[in-house]
Design a protein around this motif. Structure first.
Motif, mmCIF file in Angstrom:
data_model
loop_
_atom_site.group_PDB
_atom_site.id
_atom_site.type_symbol
_atom_site.label_atom_id
_atom_site.label_comp_id
_atom_site.label_asym_id
_atom_site.label_seq_id
_atom_site.Cartn_x
_atom_site.Cartn_y
_atom_site.Cartn_z
ATOM 1 N N CYS A 255 6.814 3.804 4.405
ATOM 2 C CA CYS A 255 5.552 3.782 3.875
ATOM 3 C C CYS A 255 4.421 4.737 4.519
ATOM 4 C CB CYS A 255 4.900 2.201 3.752
ATOM 5 S SG CYS A 255 5.981 1.144 2.867
ATOM 6 N N LEU B 256 2.193 -1.342 1.046
ATOM 7 C CA LEU B 256 3.448 -2.377 1.406
ATOM 8 C C LEU B 256 3.378 -3.591 0.780
ATOM 9 C CD1 LEU B 256 6.328 -2.739 2.228
ATOM 10 C CD2 LEU B 256 5.271 -3.362 4.655
ATOM 11 N N CYS C 127 6.066 1.297 8.361
ATOM 12 C CA CYS C 127 4.740 1.852 8.077
ATOM 13 C C CYS C 127 4.233 2.883 9.096
ATOM 14 C CB CYS C 127 3.929 0.449 7.651
ATOM 15 S SG CYS C 127 4.277 -0.364 6.504
#
Ligand code: F0G
Length: 352
Positions: free
Chosen positions: A185, A299, A314
């Motif tokens: 992400c 997310l 992330c």
């Protein structure tokens, strides 16, 4: 000795350098991949979330990865000045690395839309800071033409060496996890970083350093989401000024990464960004800048789509200290002013 030599030395076989290349480095890279249990809990189903905290690079953002390469190659080519357009982080990195390499730095920024810490950095590193009455997209157009017409090296991510440096973040993620994650992400502005991560994962996959490739999940701010909308945004607006971009330079490459990885682009609102920003700080102890929190906001927005037991990374692209104004303005917390300097007063203010 176990001293990190900077990312060009660490990943030399994967980068376009020779023994004669004059490496300009501040020992960037090797940033931590931090488990994020509070975010994992919000998803449940044994999903494991990590954050790649690239705000711990020397100038406080992932831009240092690209800049060590771009400035190194500019120096190798004999340049004595570099230029970039920037929402702030690129300008800080360009200034630091140019000065480290003995070069001049010119940076074009959108007047009034650069976070305080980034402006402070560019000034103190000694760049020529030119604030235009326009946005990032206009600034980029101007510096592209300037570098075509004047003897000055362009160090925006349209410079391919930038992406070469930035792809090392994907190498580090794989090196830390032992394989690629299932999802990656990432906040998307000019779309260079998502392109670079994909390059890195693909290269490592080819070298059999990982057994799979992640889904590339790109997140834009809702007021600056040209890729999600499928058309440029003339007047991008978001509190996440780092990604306040309406016409990304690496648009097609980012789409190619998304399609090849079966990933997605989605938009997150400023409120969703702020919620993730506060959650990261107050529940994980990780202070990132608002644009970076877009990866976590995204997310959480699509969490029901994460496969059970998946590993998710992330990317936290920049340090929270870059933007103290937003932190103070949007914290749910307040300090207690004006307390008398006595034990009794302080204890009372503490609620005892
Ligand atoms: N996060 C931060 C903190 C950024 O500074 C940027 C881009 C991005 C994410 C998006 O990365 O552009 O590769 O998609 N900042 C640039 C700058 C535009 O000038 O500092 P991208």
């Amino acid at each position: 000795r176990p001293i990190w030599p900077g990312l060009i030395e660490a990943y030399r076989p994967y980068l376009p350098v020779t023994e004669a290349t004059p490496v300009v480095t501040l020992l960037e890279g090797n940033t931590p991949l931090i488990p994020a249990p509070a975010i994992s809990d919000r998803i449940g189903r044994q999903v494991k979330v990590y954050v790649k905290y690239d705000g711990l690079n020397p100038t406080g953002s992932f831009k240092d990865r690209g800049m060590t390469m771009a400035v190194t190659k500019a120096k190798e080519a004999g340049a004595n000045a570099v230029i970039c357009a920037s929402t702030g982080n690129t300008s800080a990195a360009a200034a630091a690395y140019a000065k480290r390499g003995g070069m001049k730095a010119f940076v074009l920024i959108p007047d009034g839309y650069v976070a305080l810490g980034k402006l402070a950095q560019a000034l103190l590193y000694g760049a020529e800071v030119l604030a235009i009455k326009g946005n990032f997209d206009q600034a980029l157009e101007i510096v592209r033409e300037l570098s075509d017409n004047y003897p000055i090296a362009l160090v925006n991510s349209v410079n391919p060496y930038r992406l070469e440096g930035q792809k090392t973040a994907a190498f580090e993620v794989v090196d830390a996890l032992g394989d690629a994650p299932d999802w990656l992400c990432i906040p998307v502005g000019n779309a260079g970083n998502i392109t670079a991560y994909w390059m890195g994962f693909c290269q490592y996959h080819q070298e059999q350093k990982c057994s799979k490739l992640p889904k590339m999940m790109g997140f834009q701010a809702a007021g600056a989401a040209p890729i999600v909308l499928g058309q440029p945004v003339a007047h991008p607006e978001t509190l996440a000024t780092a990604i306040r971009i309406g016409n990304p330079a690496s648009w097609e490459k980012a789409i190619a990464a998304q399609q090849a990885s079966l990933g997605q682009f989605n938009a997150v609102t400023d409120d969703e960004i702020l919620d993730a920003y506060r959650l990261l700080a107050a529940s994980e102890g990780v202070f990132c800048e608002p644009a970076s929190a877009a990866s976590v906001a995204g997310l959480l927005k699509v969490k029901d789509q994460v496969p059970t037991g998946a590993t998710v990374v992330c990317v936290l692209t920049g340090n929270g200290l870059k933007d103290p104004d937003t932190a103070i303005k949007h914290s749910n917390n307040q300090f207690k002013p004006g307390i008398e300097p006595t034990l009794a007063s302080v204890a009372e203010a503490m609620g005892f």
